[in-house]
Design a protein around this motif. Structure first.
Motif, PDB file in Angstrom:
ATOM      1  N   GLU A  32       0.840  -1.190   0.000  1.00  0.00           N
ATOM      2  CA  GLU A  32       0.000   0.000   0.000  1.00  0.00           C
ATOM      3  C   GLU A  32       0.879   1.245   0.000  1.00  0.00           C
ATOM      4  O   GLU A  32       2.018   1.203   0.447  1.00  0.00           O
ATOM      5  CB  GLU A  32      -0.925   0.015   1.218  1.00  0.00           C
ATOM      6  N   LYS A  33       0.322   2.335  -0.526  1.00  0.00           N
ATOM      7  CA  LYS A  33       1.023   3.618  -0.477  1.00  0.00           C
ATOM      8  C   LYS A  33       0.950   4.138   0.945  1.00  0.00           C
ATOM      9  O   LYS A  33      -0.114   4.162   1.548  1.00  0.00           O
ATOM     10  CB  LYS A  33       0.369   4.643  -1.404  1.00  0.00           C
ATOM     11  N   CYS A  34       2.086   4.559   1.464  1.00  0.00           N
ATOM     12  CA  CYS A  34       2.159   5.101   2.811  1.00  0.00           C
ATOM     13  C   CYS A  34       2.770   6.491   2.715  1.00  0.00           C
ATOM     14  O   CYS A  34       3.932   6.643   2.334  1.00  0.00           O
ATOM     15  CB  CYS A  34       2.997   4.188   3.696  1.00  0.00           C
ATOM     16  N   PHE A  35       1.980   7.501   3.030  1.00  0.00           N
ATOM     17  CA  PHE A  35       2.412   8.891   2.932  1.00  0.00           C
ATOM     18  C   PHE A  35       3.069   9.334   4.229  1.00  0.00           C
ATOM     19  O   PHE A  35       2.647   8.949   5.316  1.00  0.00           O
ATOM     20  CB  PHE A  35       1.220   9.792   2.612  1.00  0.00           C
ATOM     21  N   GLY A  36       4.102  10.179   4.092  1.00  0.00           N
ATOM     22  CA  GLY A  36       4.725  10.779   5.251  1.00  0.00           C
ATOM     23  C   GLY A  36       5.843   9.982   5.897  1.00  0.00           C
ATOM     24  O   GLY A  36       6.337  10.367   6.948  1.00  0.00           O
ATOM     25  N   VAL A  37       6.248   8.877   5.285  1.00  0.00           N
ATOM     26  CA  VAL A  37       7.308   8.060   5.892  1.00  0.00           C
ATOM     27  C   VAL A  37       8.588   8.035   5.064  1.00  0.00           C
ATOM     28  O   VAL A  37       9.605   7.527   5.530  1.00  0.00           O
ATOM     29  CB  VAL A  37       6.840   6.611   6.146  1.00  0.00           C
ATOM     30  N   ALA A  38       8.550   8.580   3.870  1.00  0.00           N
ATOM     31  CA  ALA A  38       9.728   8.545   2.991  1.00  0.00           C
ATOM     32  C   ALA A  38      10.808   9.500   3.481  1.00  0.00           C
ATOM     33  O   ALA A  38      10.526  10.624   3.885  1.00  0.00           O
ATOM     34  CB  ALA A  38       9.338   8.901   1.556  1.00  0.00           C
ATOM     35  N   LYS A  39      12.033   9.042   3.448  1.00  0.00           N
ATOM     36  CA  LYS A  39      13.188   9.902   3.746  1.00  0.00           C
ATOM     37  C   LYS A  39      13.491  10.726   2.490  1.00  0.00           C
ATOM     38  O   LYS A  39      13.098  10.364   1.378  1.00  0.00           O
ATOM     39  CB  LYS A  39      14.412   9.057   4.096  1.00  0.00           C
ATOM     40  N   ALA A  40      14.202  11.820   2.657  1.00  0.00           N
ATOM     41  CA  ALA A  40      14.583  12.664   1.520  1.00  0.00           C
ATOM     42  C   ALA A  40      15.290  11.817   0.467  1.00  0.00           C
ATOM     43  O   ALA A  40      16.194  11.044   0.786  1.00  0.00           O
ATOM     44  CB  ALA A  40      15.487  13.799   1.990  1.00  0.00           C
ATOM     45  N   GLY A  41      14.827  11.926  -0.766  1.00  0.00           N
ATOM     46  CA  GLY A  41      15.432  11.198  -1.873  1.00  0.00           C
ATOM     47  C   GLY A  41      15.035   9.740  -1.964  1.00  0.00           C
ATOM     48  O   GLY A  41      15.550   9.007  -2.794  1.00  0.00           O
ATOM     49  N   GLN A  42      14.080   9.295  -1.127  1.00  0.00           N
ATOM     50  CA  GLN A  42      13.705   7.884  -1.133  1.00  0.00           C
ATOM     51  C   GLN A  42      12.213   7.657  -1.369  1.00  0.00           C
ATOM     52  O   GLN A  42      11.694   6.599  -1.041  1.00  0.00           O
ATOM     53  CB  GLN A  42      14.138   7.234   0.180  1.00  0.00           C
ATOM     54  N   ASN A  43      11.527   8.652  -1.937  1.00  0.00           N
ATOM     55  CA  ASN A  43      10.108   8.475  -2.256  1.00  0.00           C
ATOM     56  C   ASN A  43       9.975   7.550  -3.457  1.00  0.00           C
ATOM     57  O   ASN A  43      10.911   7.366  -4.214  1.00  0.00           O
ATOM     58  CB  ASN A  43       9.463   9.828  -2.555  1.00  0.00           C
ATOM     59  N   ASP A  44       8.788   6.964  -3.627  1.00  0.00           N
ATOM     60  CA  ASP A  44       8.592   6.020  -4.725  1.00  0.00           C
ATOM     61  C   ASP A  44       8.083   6.654  -6.010  1.00  0.00           C
ATOM     62  O   ASP A  44       8.270   6.085  -7.076  1.00  0.00           O
ATOM     63  CB  ASP A  44       7.662   4.885  -4.303  1.00  0.00           C
TER      64      ASP A  44
END
Length: 95
Positions: A32-44
Motif C-alpha cells: 500500500e502507499k504510505c504517505f509521510g514516511v519517505a526519507k529525503a530522496g527515497q520516495n517512490d
C-alpha cells in the motif's frame, strides 16, 4: 539544442519510470502507499504537491505529500498516512 535534448530525455525517463511503478503497484496487491514516511530522496513516485513526478526526488524526511510502498498493514504502525489523510493534511497546510 543540447540542453533541450537533456530536458526531453529526463522527462521521458521519468514518464517511463512512472509507468513502471504504476504497473508494479497494480501487480502487487500486498503493498500500500504510505504517505509521510519517505526519507529525503527515497520516495517512490510523484508527490501530492505536483512539484515532481519521479521517484527519489523528495527534499524532506517525512513530508506528508511523499509516499513509499510498504507491506499492507505496516503504514499506520510506521506513523504513516493514507491517501485521504495525506490529502487532508496537504489541503489544511495550503489553506
Amino acid at each position: 539544442m543540447s540542453r533541450y535534448r537533456n530536458t526531453v530525455g529526463a522527462a521521458l525517463a521519468c514518464a517511463l519510470a512512472l509507468g513502471a511503478v504504476q504497473a508494479a503497484q497494480a501487480a502487487d496487491a500486498s503493498k500500500e502507499k504510505c504517505f509521510g514516511v519517505a526519507k529525503a530522496g527515497q520516495n517512490d513516485c510523484a508527490n501530492l504537491a505536483g512539484s515532481h513526478s519521479c521517484a527519489g526526488q523528495s527534499k524532506l524526511d517525512g513530508d506528508a505529500g511523499e509516499w513509499k510502498l510498504v507491506p499492507k498493514g505496516q503504514c499506520k504502525p510506521m506513523g504513516g498516512l493514507s491517501l485521504a489523510e495525506a490529502k487532508a493534511k496537504f489541503a489544511a497546510k495550503k489553506g
